[in-house]
Design a protein around this motif. Sequence first.
Motif, PDB file in Angstrom:
ATOM      1  N   GLY A   1      65.284   4.749  76.393  1.00  0.00           N
ATOM      2  CA  GLY A   1      65.774   4.350  75.082  1.00  0.00           C
ATOM      3  C   GLY A   1      65.906   5.514  74.116  1.00  0.00           C
ATOM      4  N   GLY A   2      66.154   6.718  74.646  1.00  0.00           N
ATOM      5  CA  GLY A   2      66.329   7.882  73.785  1.00  0.00           C
ATOM      6  C   GLY A   2      65.035   8.535  73.341  1.00  0.00           C
ATOM      7  N   LYS A   3      63.887   8.018  73.777  1.00  0.00           N
ATOM      8  CA  LYS A   3      62.585   8.560  73.379  1.00  0.00           C
ATOM      9  C   LYS A   3      61.887   9.224  74.562  1.00  0.00           C
ATOM     10  N   ILE A   4      61.159  10.289  74.264  1.00  0.00           N
ATOM     11  CA  ILE A   4      60.377  10.962  75.296  1.00  0.00           C
ATOM     12  C   ILE A   4      59.078  10.191  75.497  1.00  0.00           C
ATOM     13  N   PHE A   5      58.894   9.654  76.683  1.00  0.00           N
ATOM     14  CA  PHE A   5      57.671   8.930  77.024  1.00  0.00           C
ATOM     15  C   PHE A   5      56.610   9.866  77.607  1.00  0.00           C
ATOM     16  N   TYR A   6      57.069  10.878  78.318  1.00  0.00           N
ATOM     17  CA  TYR A   6      56.123  11.751  79.018  1.00  0.00           C
ATOM     18  C   TYR A   6      56.767  13.119  79.177  1.00  0.00           C
ATOM     19  N   LEU A   7      55.959  14.176  79.002  1.00  0.00           N
ATOM     20  CA  LEU A   7      56.443  15.542  79.164  1.00  0.00           C
ATOM     21  C   LEU A   7      55.257  16.420  79.544  1.00  0.00           C
ATOM     22  N   ASP A   8      55.331  17.084  80.692  1.00  0.00           N
ATOM     23  CA  ASP A   8      54.200  17.890  81.138  1.00  0.00           C
ATOM     24  C   ASP A   8      54.403  19.387  80.937  1.00  0.00           C
ATOM     25  N   VAL A   9      55.461  19.761  80.210  1.00  0.00           N
ATOM     26  CA  VAL A   9      55.681  21.157  79.818  1.00  0.00           C
ATOM     27  C   VAL A   9      56.047  21.171  78.335  1.00  0.00           C
ATOM     28  N   ASP A  10      56.199  22.370  77.752  1.00  0.00           N
ATOM     29  CA  ASP A  10      56.610  22.406  76.352  1.00  0.00           C
ATOM     30  C   ASP A  10      58.091  22.048  76.234  1.00  0.00           C
ATOM     31  N   LYS A  11      58.533  21.782  75.035  1.00  0.00           N
ATOM     32  CA  LYS A  11      59.888  21.269  74.817  1.00  0.00           C
ATOM     33  C   LYS A  11      60.988  22.305  75.030  1.00  0.00           C
ATOM     34  N   THR A  12      60.603  23.567  75.218  1.00  0.00           N
ATOM     35  CA  THR A  12      61.620  24.603  75.420  1.00  0.00           C
ATOM     36  C   THR A  12      61.792  24.982  76.886  1.00  0.00           C
ATOM     37  N   THR A  13      60.920  24.484  77.765  1.00  0.00           N
ATOM     38  CA  THR A  13      60.978  24.831  79.187  1.00  0.00           C
ATOM     39  C   THR A  13      61.982  23.955  79.919  1.00  0.00           C
ATOM     40  N   LYS A  14      62.886  24.595  80.652  1.00  0.00           N
ATOM     41  CA  LYS A  14      63.884  23.842  81.402  1.00  0.00           C
ATOM     42  C   LYS A  14      63.301  23.336  82.713  1.00  0.00           C
TER      43      LYS A  14
ATOM     44  N   TRP B   1      52.139   5.819  78.328  1.00  0.00           N
ATOM     45  CA  TRP B   1      51.388   7.070  78.213  1.00  0.00           C
ATOM     46  C   TRP B   1      51.131   7.473  76.762  1.00  0.00           C
ATOM     47  N   GLU B   2      51.603   6.682  75.818  1.00  0.00           N
ATOM     48  CA  GLU B   2      51.431   7.017  74.406  1.00  0.00           C
ATOM     49  C   GLU B   2      49.940   7.073  74.056  1.00  0.00           C
ATOM     50  N   GLY B   3      49.541   8.176  73.432  1.00  0.00           N
ATOM     51  CA  GLY B   3      48.153   8.330  73.026  1.00  0.00           C
ATOM     52  C   GLY B   3      47.213   8.806  74.116  1.00  0.00           C
ATOM     53  N   ILE B   4      47.724   9.015  75.334  1.00  0.00           N
ATOM     54  CA  ILE B   4      46.889   9.472  76.443  1.00  0.00           C
ATOM     55  C   ILE B   4      47.027  10.988  76.599  1.00  0.00           C
ATOM     56  N   ASP B   5      45.901  11.677  76.679  1.00  0.00           N
ATOM     57  CA  ASP B   5      45.906  13.105  76.986  1.00  0.00           C
ATOM     58  C   ASP B   5      46.167  13.242  78.481  1.00  0.00           C
ATOM     59  N   ILE B   6      47.343  13.788  78.861  1.00  0.00           N
ATOM     60  CA  ILE B   6      47.707  13.817  80.280  1.00  0.00           C
ATOM     61  C   ILE B   6      46.733  14.648  81.105  1.00  0.00           C
ATOM     62  N   ARG B   7      45.955  15.520  80.441  1.00  0.00           N
ATOM     63  CA  ARG B   7      44.967  16.314  81.184  1.00  0.00           C
ATOM     64  C   ARG B   7      43.807  15.453  81.670  1.00  0.00           C
ATOM     65  N   THR B   8      43.667  14.261  81.125  1.00  0.00           N
ATOM     66  CA  THR B   8      42.562  13.377  81.535  1.00  0.00           C
ATOM     67  C   THR B   8      42.978  12.392  82.620  1.00  0.00           C
ATOM     68  N   ILE B   9      44.260  12.410  82.993  1.00  0.00           N
ATOM     69  CA  ILE B   9      44.724  11.466  84.012  1.00  0.00           C
ATOM     70  C   ILE B   9      44.284  11.935  85.391  1.00  0.00           C
ATOM     71  N   ASP B  10      43.691  11.043  86.141  1.00  0.00           N
ATOM     72  CA  ASP B  10      43.326  11.338  87.534  1.00  0.00           C
ATOM     73  C   ASP B  10      44.356  10.643  88.428  1.00  0.00           C
TER      74      ASP B  10
END
Length: 379
Positions: free
Chosen positions: A205-218, A366-375
């Motif tokens: 829907g045009g929104k970023i739900f999840y991103l595991d790199v910074d916004k400038t990395t291709k 994934w909103e509000g979840i620190d992805i580093r804590t996901i197992d």
Amino acid sequence: MPPPAQPQTPRRPKASSHAAARKKGRHPFVRILLRTTLIGFALAAGFAVWFFLTPWGTQYRNIMVDTLITTQHRHWGKYLVGEEELKKRVDAYWERFDKYAEAPIVQAPVIPATTSVQPEKVEKKPLEVEEVEGKGAYGYYKGYILHVRDPKMLRIVVPGKVDKGEKVSAMVKRTGALAGVNGGGFADPEWKGNGFQPAGIVMSGGKIFYLDVDKTTKQHVVGIDADGKMIAGKYSAEELIKMRMSEAVTFSPRFIVNGEGSIKSAAEGWGVAPRTAMAQTADGTIMFAVIDGRQTHSIGVTLYELQELFLERGAIIAANLDGGSSTVLVKDNQIINKPSSEYGERYLPTAWLAFDDPGISIKNIWEGIDIRTIDPSKW
């Protein structure tokens, strides 16, 4: 007077064949065993020479390695080509995939002005499933192509519960979708992951739900923009936002651009495997190819064979999606293909679903979840 008769020496009984064999020191079974062993060694030696020293054998060995690269048994490839060569082949594929993504997209589809295809105005249905089968370079394959006439019917859907992925069939049922196929890649340690943590980026829907790199990395992306145009290649999150990307996941490679295939032969097709891939034609139709593999009814396909299937149907752009055990097609709440996983349909983080009303609200799990804590291995 006649000479006395000579005493006759009693005749010794004729030795049996078994006794004769024992006298010679070899039982018939031993001779057969030795002969069989020698033949076996000769055949094994001949096969080894063919497999490791001839061009045909090397080609076959490389196909086996490329196929293993797409599975959880990638490390087995070192027994065929060595650990160093295996790493070189993996790195070579990624370099090739990056090169495929370099060409700019020039040829764009003509998207219908309406947000949904009106059945009474067209001869073809909004959704159609086409059966496909054939003889590939390395064996027989069978699968399906889902045709979605209006790309704006499609949305990326994510799991409904935290800490675990969701089967595509369950996503379809939960959301009331018309059809669905598996989406992008995900963290899957030792191929026992729970399917909750995606790889790369997820947009819906045009929104970023999840991103595991910074916004400038291709990174490699497969998606659809707000106008319904398919986008595939390497882009940063910032670029995708400027491009008004609506739905997106991460996987690779893009192998058709501007109506031309990038893969030149089956030998460059990343082995034989179950595959899911996505393409778009000039009239805006999205095609999802879902090909079974690793089974008696279908060995699978190379990316080259997928490329040819799409080009025959007028694709102007195409890209690979997560395949292997994840490959699945659901329509009308029924699994159409035969997933290759021994455990049945897999739990996944993303799926492409088609809706009558694509305005459905999709919750960002994934909103509000620190992805580093996901197992990713936790069930």
